[in-house]
Enzyme design. Structure first.
Site, PDB file in Angstrom:
ATOM      1  N   GLU A 153      42.734  48.702  37.140  1.00  0.00           N
ATOM      2  CA  GLU A 153      44.127  48.400  36.250  1.00  0.00           C
ATOM      3  C   GLU A 153      45.296  49.020  35.966  1.00  0.00           C
ATOM      4  OE1 GLU A 153      42.169  44.769  34.363  1.00  0.00           O
ATOM      5  OE2 GLU A 153      43.781  43.867  34.948  1.00  0.00           O
ATOM      6  N   GLU A 159      48.630  48.240  26.253  1.00  0.00           N
ATOM      7  CA  GLU A 159      46.758  48.731  26.379  1.00  0.00           C
ATOM      8  C   GLU A 159      46.828  50.297  26.971  1.00  0.00           C
ATOM      9  OE1 GLU A 159      44.757  46.055  27.434  1.00  0.00           O
ATOM     10  OE2 GLU A 159      46.080  44.204  27.464  1.00  0.00           O
ATOM     11  N   ASP A 186      46.639  43.127  37.908  1.00  0.00           N
ATOM     12  CA  ASP A 186      46.636  41.559  36.744  1.00  0.00           C
ATOM     13  C   ASP A 186      48.215  41.139  36.060  1.00  0.00           C
ATOM     14  OD1 ASP A 186      46.191  40.218  34.622  1.00  0.00           O
ATOM     15  OD2 ASP A 186      44.865  40.999  34.065  1.00  0.00           O
ATOM     16  N   HIS A 189      49.159  41.525  32.921  1.00  0.00           N
ATOM     17  CA  HIS A 189      50.389  42.375  32.850  1.00  0.00           C
ATOM     18  C   HIS A 189      51.310  43.069  33.390  1.00  0.00           C
ATOM     19  CE1 HIS A 189      46.428  44.348  30.373  1.00  0.00           C
ATOM     20  NE2 HIS A 189      45.922  43.797  31.635  1.00  0.00           N
ATOM     21  N   HIS A 212      43.926  39.357  38.996  1.00  0.00           N
ATOM     22  CA  HIS A 212      43.672  38.654  38.053  1.00  0.00           C
ATOM     23  C   HIS A 212      44.772  37.626  37.609  1.00  0.00           C
ATOM     24  CE1 HIS A 212      40.595  41.381  35.591  1.00  0.00           C
ATOM     25  NE2 HIS A 212      39.837  40.660  36.395  1.00  0.00           N
ATOM     26  N   ARG A 218      49.279  34.741  28.841  1.00  0.00           N
ATOM     27  CA  ARG A 218      47.260  34.928  29.434  1.00  0.00           C
ATOM     28  C   ARG A 218      46.708  33.872  28.583  1.00  0.00           C
ATOM     29  NH1 ARG A 218      44.498  41.160  27.873  1.00  0.00           N
ATOM     30  NH2 ARG A 218      44.304  40.686  30.711  1.00  0.00           N
ATOM     31  N   GLU A 247      41.723  35.496  34.196  1.00  0.00           N
ATOM     32  CA  GLU A 247      41.398  36.271  33.494  1.00  0.00           C
ATOM     33  C   GLU A 247      42.148  36.094  32.368  1.00  0.00           C
ATOM     34  OE1 GLU A 247      39.551  40.577  32.277  1.00  0.00           O
ATOM     35  OE2 GLU A 247      42.259  41.036  32.731  1.00  0.00           O
TER      36      GLU A 247
HETATM   37  C1  LER Z   1      41.364  43.863  32.089  1.00  0.00           C
HETATM   38  O1  LER Z   1      41.110  43.413  33.230  1.00  0.00           O
HETATM   39  C2  LER Z   1      42.558  44.355  31.429  1.00  0.00           C
HETATM   40  O2  LER Z   1      43.184  43.066  31.814  1.00  0.00           O
HETATM   41  C3  LER Z   1      43.225  44.509  30.046  1.00  0.00           C
HETATM   42  O3  LER Z   1      44.012  43.803  29.288  1.00  0.00           O
HETATM   43  C4  LER Z   1      41.543  44.131  28.812  1.00  0.00           C
HETATM   44  O4  LER Z   1      41.281  44.852  27.260  1.00  0.00           O
HETATM   45 MN    MN Z   2      43.093  42.240  33.419  1.00  0.00          MN
END
Ligand code: LER
Ligand code: MN
Length: 270
Positions: A153, A159, A186, A189, A212, A218, A247
């Site tokens: 990912e 992060e 995701d 992100h 995600h 979020r 998520e």
């Molecule tokens: C994990 O799937 C993720 O998206 C991260 O941001 C978790 O810290």
């Molecule tokens: Mn994620």
């Protein structure tokens, strides 16, 4: 595609981006009641609930296990695959291996998100990328032997500093020898990093293995400003048939978040 919802079994991480936080039994039954197809588990290690509890609950409800997260390896145990200390990298690999084996019992892939770590003053970018390459080669091959894939990912810049863009991660996966690794898109992100989420998904469709599903902030999809319709259309056009897994923060509370998520899933994907 399969609608999927995250369940955290780690109460000490309350406030993190997972939707349901109750016991395994309550959370799985609630997911089934709302009509989800699958669950994604966040656990502190390679087990969930009592012996056979997860298998019995999945059998009883007909839900699939969509994926297992490995982030507890970092958040609880301080392990990452790119840590400067060789011992810690080895422990991180063992942890992910055990998570792959755990997921594989239920045909589910493991996800490497925060376990990838970052480069820093004590690890050069090139060293970190070499460590990540070695880990993914080994763990991707291991996932293959267990009959599952391993999901890597890309994360936003706050992060990790390894891969923030989906297509950069695609090129990285292209040059691996193992074919056991696929990518996670995701949408939280990607909302921060991508010029166009749809374009990136289209161009990198070959590696897409998991999604995600979260809004710009979020929160559960429907509470932010991501334009989800073209993203959903792209996922359909590229023939993505994996999990669309919520998520997201349990906002304003877990049950409302779950309900908002399944409503949004139905709005965009059925
Ligand atoms: C994990 O799937 C993720 O998206 C991260 O941001 C978790 O810290
Ligand atoms: Mn994620």
């Amino acid at each position: 595609m399969k609608s999927c919802i995250t369940i955290s079994l780690v109460p000490s991480l309350k406030g993190g981006p997972w939707i349901l936080w109750d016991s395994l039994e309550k959370s799985v039954k609630e997911s089934a009641r709302l009509g989800f197809d699958a669950i994604e588990l966040f656990t502190d290690g390679p087990q969930a609930g009592e012996k056979n509890e997860l298998r019995n609950l999945l059998n009883e409800t007909g839900l699939a296990l969509g994926a297992v997260g490995t982030g507890a390896g970092k958040v609880l145990n301080g392990l990452t695959l790119t840590h400067p200390d060789q011992n810690i990298r080895a422990k991180a690999i063992s942890f992910v291996r055990e998570m792959i084996d755990f997921g594989a019992l239920f045909n589910a892939p493991a996800i490497i998100g925060s376990m990838q770590g970052s480069y820093s003053e004590s690890t050069s970018k090139q060293d970190a990328l070499n460590y990540l390459t070695d880990a993914l080669e080994e763990l991707g091959d291991h996932a293959n032997t267990q009959g599952v894939s391993l999901i890597y990912e890309p994360l936003n810049r706050y992060e990790t500093n390894l891969f923030n863009l989906y297509l950069d991660a695609c090129e990285f996966i292209d040059q691996l020898s193992t074919n056991g690794v696929s990518l996670l898109a995701d949408l939280f992100h990607m909302n921060i990093e991508e010029d166009s989420i749809s374009d990136s998904l289209q161009k990198g469709a070959r590696h897409l293995g998991h999604v995600h599903f979260a809004d710009s902030n979020r929160k559960p999809v429907g509470n932010g400003h991501t334009n989800m319709a073209p993203i959903a259309t792209t996922l359909q056009e590229i023939g993505y048939d994996g999990c669309v897994s919520a998520e997201a923060f349990a906002w304003p509370d877990p049950l409302t978040a779950a309900k908002t998520t399944i409503d949004s899933y139905r709005k965009f994907f059925s």
